[in-house]
Design a protein around this motif. Structure first.
Motif, mmCIF file in Angstrom:
data_model
loop_
_atom_site.group_PDB
_atom_site.id
_atom_site.type_symbol
_atom_site.label_atom_id
_atom_site.label_comp_id
_atom_site.label_asym_id
_atom_site.label_seq_id
_atom_site.Cartn_x
_atom_site.Cartn_y
_atom_site.Cartn_z
ATOM 1 N N SER A 1 3.956 2.333 2.563
ATOM 2 C CA SER A 1 5.095 3.205 2.279
ATOM 3 C C SER A 1 4.604 4.437 1.528
ATOM 4 O O SER A 1 4.012 5.325 2.120
ATOM 5 C CB SER A 1 6.155 2.447 1.476
ATOM 6 N N ASN A 2 4.806 4.476 0.221
ATOM 7 C CA ASN A 2 4.223 5.509 -0.628
ATOM 8 C C ASN A 2 3.905 4.895 -1.989
ATOM 9 O O ASN A 2 4.186 3.725 -2.236
ATOM 10 C CB ASN A 2 5.141 6.738 -0.757
ATOM 11 N N HIS A 3 3.279 5.672 -2.861
ATOM 12 C CA HIS A 3 2.805 5.134 -4.145
ATOM 13 C C HIS A 3 3.938 4.518 -4.970
ATOM 14 O O HIS A 3 3.791 3.423 -5.521
ATOM 15 C CB HIS A 3 2.116 6.233 -4.951
ATOM 16 N N ASP A 4 5.056 5.221 -5.070
ATOM 17 C CA ASP A 4 6.159 4.731 -5.896
ATOM 18 C C ASP A 4 6.760 3.448 -5.326
ATOM 19 O O ASP A 4 7.013 2.484 -6.059
ATOM 20 C CB ASP A 4 7.239 5.807 -6.015
ATOM 21 N N GLY B 1 -14.686 -9.653 1.269
ATOM 22 C CA GLY B 1 -14.804 -10.755 2.217
ATOM 23 C C GLY B 1 -13.530 -11.114 2.950
ATOM 24 O O GLY B 1 -13.524 -12.044 3.768
ATOM 25 N N LEU B 2 -12.444 -10.410 2.680
ATOM 26 C CA LEU B 2 -11.193 -10.681 3.372
ATOM 27 C C LEU B 2 -11.199 -10.023 4.746
ATOM 28 O O LEU B 2 -11.777 -8.944 4.934
ATOM 29 C CB LEU B 2 -10.006 -10.173 2.553
ATOM 30 N N ASP B 3 -10.535 -10.661 5.705
ATOM 31 C CA ASP B 3 -10.410 -10.110 7.048
ATOM 32 C C ASP B 3 -9.232 -9.145 7.045
ATOM 33 O O ASP B 3 -8.077 -9.565 6.961
ATOM 34 C CB ASP B 3 -10.194 -11.230 8.065
ATOM 35 N N VAL B 4 -9.529 -7.851 7.128
ATOM 36 C CA VAL B 4 -8.471 -6.840 7.064
ATOM 37 C C VAL B 4 -7.938 -6.487 8.445
ATOM 38 O O VAL B 4 -7.036 -5.642 8.564
ATOM 39 C CB VAL B 4 -8.955 -5.564 6.340
ATOM 40 N N GLY B 5 -8.454 -7.122 9.485
ATOM 41 C CA GLY B 5 -7.959 -6.869 10.833
ATOM 42 C C GLY B 5 -8.054 -5.409 11.208
ATOM 43 O O GLY B 5 -9.113 -4.789 11.055
ATOM 44 N N ASP B 6 -6.948 -4.858 11.691
ATOM 45 C CA ASP B 6 -6.905 -3.451 12.091
ATOM 46 C C ASP B 6 -6.315 -2.552 11.022
ATOM 47 O O ASP B 6 -5.967 -1.399 11.298
ATOM 48 C CB ASP B 6 -6.086 -3.299 13.382
ATOM 49 N N ALA B 7 -6.157 -3.057 9.818
ATOM 50 C CA ALA B 7 -5.574 -2.244 8.747
ATOM 51 C C ALA B 7 -6.454 -1.012 8.480
ATOM 52 O O ALA B 7 -7.678 -1.095 8.582
ATOM 53 C CB ALA B 7 -5.446 -3.083 7.472
ATOM 54 N N PRO B 8 -5.837 0.118 8.148
ATOM 55 C CA PRO B 8 -4.405 0.309 7.890
ATOM 56 C C PRO B 8 -3.563 0.645 9.118
ATOM 57 O O PRO B 8 -2.344 0.753 9.011
ATOM 58 C CB PRO B 8 -4.401 1.487 6.919
ATOM 59 N N SER B 9 -4.199 0.844 10.292
ATOM 60 C CA SER B 9 -3.393 1.186 11.468
ATOM 61 C C SER B 9 -2.656 -0.020 12.026
ATOM 62 O O SER B 9 -1.663 0.124 12.744
ATOM 63 C CB SER B 9 -4.274 1.798 12.559
ATOM 64 N N GLY B 10 -3.113 -1.228 11.701
ATOM 65 C CA GLY B 10 -2.455 -2.461 12.122
ATOM 66 C C GLY B 10 -2.389 -3.432 10.965
ATOM 67 O O GLY B 10 -2.702 -3.083 9.820
ATOM 68 N N PHE C 1 0.843 -1.193 0.000
ATOM 69 C CA PHE C 1 0.000 0.000 0.000
ATOM 70 C C PHE C 1 0.881 1.247 0.000
ATOM 71 O O PHE C 1 2.079 1.183 0.268
ATOM 72 C CB PHE C 1 -0.891 0.025 1.237
ATOM 73 N N ALA C 2 0.262 2.384 -0.259
ATOM 74 C CA ALA C 2 0.957 3.662 -0.120
ATOM 75 C C ALA C 2 0.873 4.090 1.348
ATOM 76 O O ALA C 2 0.798 3.255 2.242
ATOM 77 C CB ALA C 2 0.331 4.694 -1.052
ATOM 78 N N ASP C 3 0.890 5.377 1.613
ATOM 79 C CA ASP C 3 0.773 5.886 2.980
ATOM 80 C C ASP C 3 -0.514 5.377 3.627
ATOM 81 O O ASP C 3 -1.533 5.208 2.965
ATOM 82 C CB ASP C 3 0.762 7.422 2.932
ATOM 83 N N LYS C 4 -0.477 5.135 4.934
ATOM 84 C CA LYS C 4 -1.642 4.613 5.648
ATOM 85 C C LYS C 4 -2.879 5.479 5.446
ATOM 86 O O LYS C 4 -4.003 4.972 5.440
ATOM 87 C CB LYS C 4 -1.332 4.492 7.146
#
Length: 332
Positions: A195-198, A176-185, A156-159
């Motif tokens: 990170s970032n787009h590039d 339907g995927l379990d994303v948990g605490d993303a993007p903070s976890g 991913f890019a920036d959170k």
């Protein structure tokens, strides 16, 4: 829109002057693990210099892309503009609150506290005020749809990037995927890196990730010209003429619906005649005018701004909904 959006903060909601609601949880707290602004932006310069905070990315690339916009403001308004590129999105709002910067241009900061900003409008490039979040993978990866990410690695890019994180995480959850605490976890059903787009694209290219998410202007140059695109992308993307202009080559397997491009706003506490003049210049710019301010050897395909569309917070409600759904709390 030069009158901005003011807000009354009550228990559980923030309502703009135009009546649009930001649900509870968006304007309070902080997303942990992100840097502050003082060490990122440093001194904003003299009192005669206007500091414009760009969206996070590679500083040299970001400054080059926005150079025509900088030149336009300096040439038409007669002020000095310094462009700053923060390490991440969480640095932008503190820079405005501490009056280290005057102008910003990302929806997340705007949404976090509309009362802090007076909105000029939404950027328009190539005749479109919209862009897309997209997921890409290597041509031979075998990943054809979002559910194929299960057990894989997604870059991913920036959170707090709308296209490079928030829309993508929500889309994977919606599939339907379990994303948990993303993007903070960390997610549960797959591994994520931010990170970032590039860098996200680089990770797919060098085998560190199975797939990545980015925005259309960054990803479309890496896809083949004969790629079959959804009608909505054909109709509203302003980057289709950049297809197959960058390597390595990737294959897209998911596109969002059209997302409003980034807003441009000024901090509400900035009291200077130049503030309104800049808004008028940006709203009345067009292709002929901005071309006069291209630096030498500038590639117009890089240009992230031609003019501004007169917009309000309503256009950013889909972003707000996803922030709420993912439990992302934007810092005070």
């Amino acid at each position: 829109m030069t009158d901005g959006n003011s807000a009354d903060v009550g228990a559980g909601r923030t309502t703009s002057r135009r009546g649009f609601i930001i649900k509870s949880g968006v304007a309070a707290g902080a997303l942990t693990g992100l840097a502050g602004c003082s060490s990122v932006l440093g001194d904003s310069g003299s009192s005669n210099t206007i500091t414009m905070v760009l969206t996070p990315g590679t500083p040299a690339d970001a400054r080059r892309r926005y150079k025509p916009m900088q030149n336009l403001i300096e040439g038409e308004v007669g002020v000095d503009v310094e462009m700053q590129v923060p390490q991440d999105y969480s640095a932008i709002r503190p820079a405005l609150e501490s009056e280290q910067a005057e102008i910003g241009m990302d929806d997340i900061t705007l949404i976090s506290n509309p009362d802090l900003m007076d909105v000029y409008g939404t950027t328009v490039t190539g005749g479109s005020a919209f862009y897309f979040s997209m997921m890409v993978t290597n041509p031979d990866s075998g990943i054809d749809e979002r559910t194929d990410i299960e057990g894989k690695t997604m870059a991913f890019a920036d959170k707090l990037s709308t296209s490079g994180s928030i829309f993508a995480v929500y889309a994977l959850k919606e599939a339907g995927l379990d994303v948990g605490d993303a993007p903070s976890g960390q997610p549960v059903d797959f591994e994520g890196s931010w990170s970032n787009h590039d860098i996200a694209l680089e990770k797919v290219g060098n085998g560190e990730a199975d797939a990545a998410t980015t925005w259309g202007g960054n990803g479309i140059p890496h896809i083949a010209e004969d790629t079959e695109l959804p009608d909505r992308v054909e109709e509203k993307s302003s980057f289709l003429d950049t297809m197959e202009t960058e390597t390595p080559r990737f294959r897209p397997f998911w596109w969002s619906f059209p997302i409003p491009k980034q807003p441009v706003y000024a901090r509400a506490t900035w009291d200077d005649p130049a503030k309104e003049e800049i808004g008028n210049v940006l709203l009345n710019s067009d292709q002929d005018l901005i071309e006069q301010y291209y630096p030498e050897d500038y590639n117009e395909e890089e240009l992230p701004f031609t003019t501004l569309a007169d917009t309000s917070m309503e256009e950013y409600e889909p972003v707000i909904m996803r922030l709420n759904d993912l439990g992302i709390e934007l810092g005070e």
